[in-house]
Design a protein around this motif. Structure first.
Motif, PDB file in Angstrom:
ATOM      1  N   ASP A 229       0.720  -1.078   0.081  1.00  0.00           N
ATOM      2  CA  ASP A 229       0.062   0.114   0.029  1.00  0.00           C
ATOM      3  C   ASP A 229       0.776   1.337   0.066  1.00  0.00           C
ATOM      4  O   ASP A 229       0.271   2.311   0.126  1.00  0.00           O
TER       5      ASP A 229
ATOM      6  N   TYR B  19       3.994   1.328  -1.936  1.00  0.00           N
ATOM      7  CA  TYR B  19       4.965   1.394  -3.334  1.00  0.00           C
ATOM      8  C   TYR B  19       4.198   2.118  -4.457  1.00  0.00           C
ATOM      9  O   TYR B  19       3.015   1.971  -4.627  1.00  0.00           O
ATOM     10  N   THR B  20       4.940   2.837  -5.296  1.00  0.00           N
ATOM     11  CA  THR B  20       4.239   3.488  -6.392  1.00  0.00           C
ATOM     12  C   THR B  20       4.732   3.079  -7.639  1.00  0.00           C
ATOM     13  O   THR B  20       4.085   2.653  -8.844  1.00  0.00           O
TER      14      THR B  20
ATOM     15  N   LYS C 231       6.228   3.006 -11.327  1.00  0.00           N
ATOM     16  CA  LYS C 231       5.364   3.828 -12.609  1.00  0.00           C
ATOM     17  C   LYS C 231       3.999   3.736 -12.509  1.00  0.00           C
ATOM     18  O   LYS C 231       3.345   3.759 -13.546  1.00  0.00           O
ATOM     19  N   HIS C 232       3.404   2.837 -11.672  1.00  0.00           N
ATOM     20  CA  HIS C 232       2.053   2.477 -11.685  1.00  0.00           C
ATOM     21  C   HIS C 232       1.187   3.734 -11.533  1.00  0.00           C
ATOM     22  O   HIS C 232       1.331   4.674 -10.722  1.00  0.00           O
ATOM     23  N   LYS C 233      -0.139   3.691 -11.973  1.00  0.00           N
ATOM     24  CA  LYS C 233      -1.034   4.880 -11.901  1.00  0.00           C
ATOM     25  C   LYS C 233      -1.537   4.755 -10.546  1.00  0.00           C
ATOM     26  O   LYS C 233      -2.102   5.610 -10.041  1.00  0.00           O
ATOM     27  N   ASN C 234      -1.765   3.318 -10.377  1.00  0.00           N
ATOM     28  CA  ASN C 234      -2.399   3.174  -8.717  1.00  0.00           C
ATOM     29  C   ASN C 234      -1.750   1.753  -8.518  1.00  0.00           C
ATOM     30  O   ASN C 234      -2.673   0.712  -8.704  1.00  0.00           O
ATOM     31  N   TYR C 235      -0.840   1.470  -7.888  1.00  0.00           N
ATOM     32  CA  TYR C 235      -0.230   0.498  -7.384  1.00  0.00           C
ATOM     33  C   TYR C 235      -1.239  -0.433  -6.589  1.00  0.00           C
ATOM     34  O   TYR C 235      -1.330  -1.854  -6.687  1.00  0.00           O
TER      35      TYR C 235
ATOM     36  N   GLU D  96       8.431   9.041  -8.120  1.00  0.00           N
ATOM     37  CA  GLU D  96       7.954   9.313  -6.933  1.00  0.00           C
ATOM     38  C   GLU D  96       8.960   9.305  -5.783  1.00  0.00           C
ATOM     39  O   GLU D  96      10.002   8.738  -5.950  1.00  0.00           O
TER      40      GLU D  96
END
Length: 349
Positions: free
Chosen positions: A20, A22-23, A25-29, A283
């Motif tokens: 909850d 980690y980011t 390059k995800h739009k919403n990991y 991020e």
């Protein structure tokens, strides 16, 4: 303690890397993680296997704990729900050792899944209507190989049972495991303890196998190798694939045989999951975010001091004594305080 299951089959899933924080390059990991859990849940409810096995790295990418208690509760609910249908086992991956008390220990402590430690390193699968108590031989013995336990000794089940290892490491077959970058891999054919093992199914390598491959063992015979892949794809550059795999072992009551198959685990399109390099803004790391929080907390304390006009004594020295903050944060806060004090000082005539 000896563990066994009886029923229609066994379902195997790759690394979860549930996080909850980690980011990447995800739009919403986090949504990406919950999407993967939903697909696993649906598969379990649809096929109702006797057991579900996760191949390690259950929680975390750079961390070993879920920060939000609400999110952790939902993760517990996931394991509890599938545990009402199937017995759940988890191999312990390298990320499951992160921290002093990682979520892997927390979840296993709640008995939401079994581990190698709680099952003496393996569990037996019996087809529908069969069991050890009936004097039946198991269809398959699944050995649980945690990260770092690659040289473990196996308590092999005698024929007609088949021995399968469910592990977590980078196992290679020269000339064949070329769809991922093999750094520090262990050549499967050289592992003497793997003699008599029919197949190795492993986590750790996120890129799913394009096919099941085989290698000859040193003492004779062969061993198969397969990677189901990671359904949450933490890294865009390393995980450019659109599907992972479920591995299913199914017992056929008509023939009395147990067969296995790789079933597609469809993932969200890359374009919907990741930012492009042009759109991506890097991020902050977990450590950077923690440092920002500590700095903000210090600033709040200093604001309170100034609002109350407590401007006597060596306040800067007191700031430097505040615990649980880095020297950089303290220096920044002390500088902030000194500027604020100077700005409130009466002008000299």
């Amino acid at each position: 303690m000896y563990q066994s299951v009886s029923g229609s089959g066994v379902l195997i899933v790759g690394d979860l890397h549930f996080s909850d924080v980690y980011t990447g390059k995800h739009k919403n990991y986090l949504k990406n993680c919950f999407d993967a859990l939903a697909k696993i849940r649906n598969r379990v409810l649809e096929t109702k296997p006797a057991a579900v096995v996760f191949l390690g790295d259950v929680v975390g990418v750079n961390e070993g704990n879920v920060r939000s208690r609400e999110v952790l509760n939902q993760l517990c609910s996931f394991f509890r729900e599938i545990g009402e249908v199937s017995k759940v086992f988890c191999v312990r991956g390298n990320h499951d050792f992160n921290g002093s008390f990682p979520e892997f220990q927390f979840l296993s402590g709640l008995k939401l899944f079994e581990t190698s430690a709680s099952s003496d390193g393996y569990f037996d699968f019996f087809g529908t209507g069969k069991s050890r108590d009936n004097g039946d031989a198991p269809e398959v013995r699944f050995h649980l190989m945690d990260y770092g336990s690659e040289n473990m000794k196996f308590d092999l089940a005698p024929e007609p049972a088949v021995n399968i290892v469910l592990g977590h490491n980078n196992f290679t077959i020269q000339g064949l495991t070329n769809w991922y970058q093999a750094h520090g891999g262990i050549e499967l054919g050289t592992m003497e303890n793997m003699q008599g093992i029919y197949m190795m199914i492993s986590g750790h390598i996120h890129n799913p196998s394009p096919q099941i491959i085989s290698t000859n063992m040193l003492v004779g015979g062969s061993c198969l190798l397969f990677y189901p892949g990671c359904p949450t794809r933490p890294s865009l550059e390393k995980n450019m694939y659109e599907s992972a795999w479920f591995v299913e072992f199914k017992y056929d009551e008509d023939t009395g045989n147990t067969n296995y198959d790789a079933i597609e685990f469809p993932l969200s399109p890359i374009s919907e999951t990741f930012y492009s390099n042009e759109d991506f803004v890097e991020e902050k790391s977990e450590e950077e975010l923690a440092e920002m929080e500590r700095t903000a907390a210090l600033k709040d304390v200093l604001d309170d001091i100034l609002k109350c006009r407590i401007v006597q004594g060596d306040l800067v020295g007191q700031v430097k004594m505040i615990p649980n903050a880095s020297e950089e944060a303290k220096a920044m806060a002390a500088q902030y305080l000194q500027i604020a004090i100077d700005s409130r000082a009466p002008a000299k005539k």
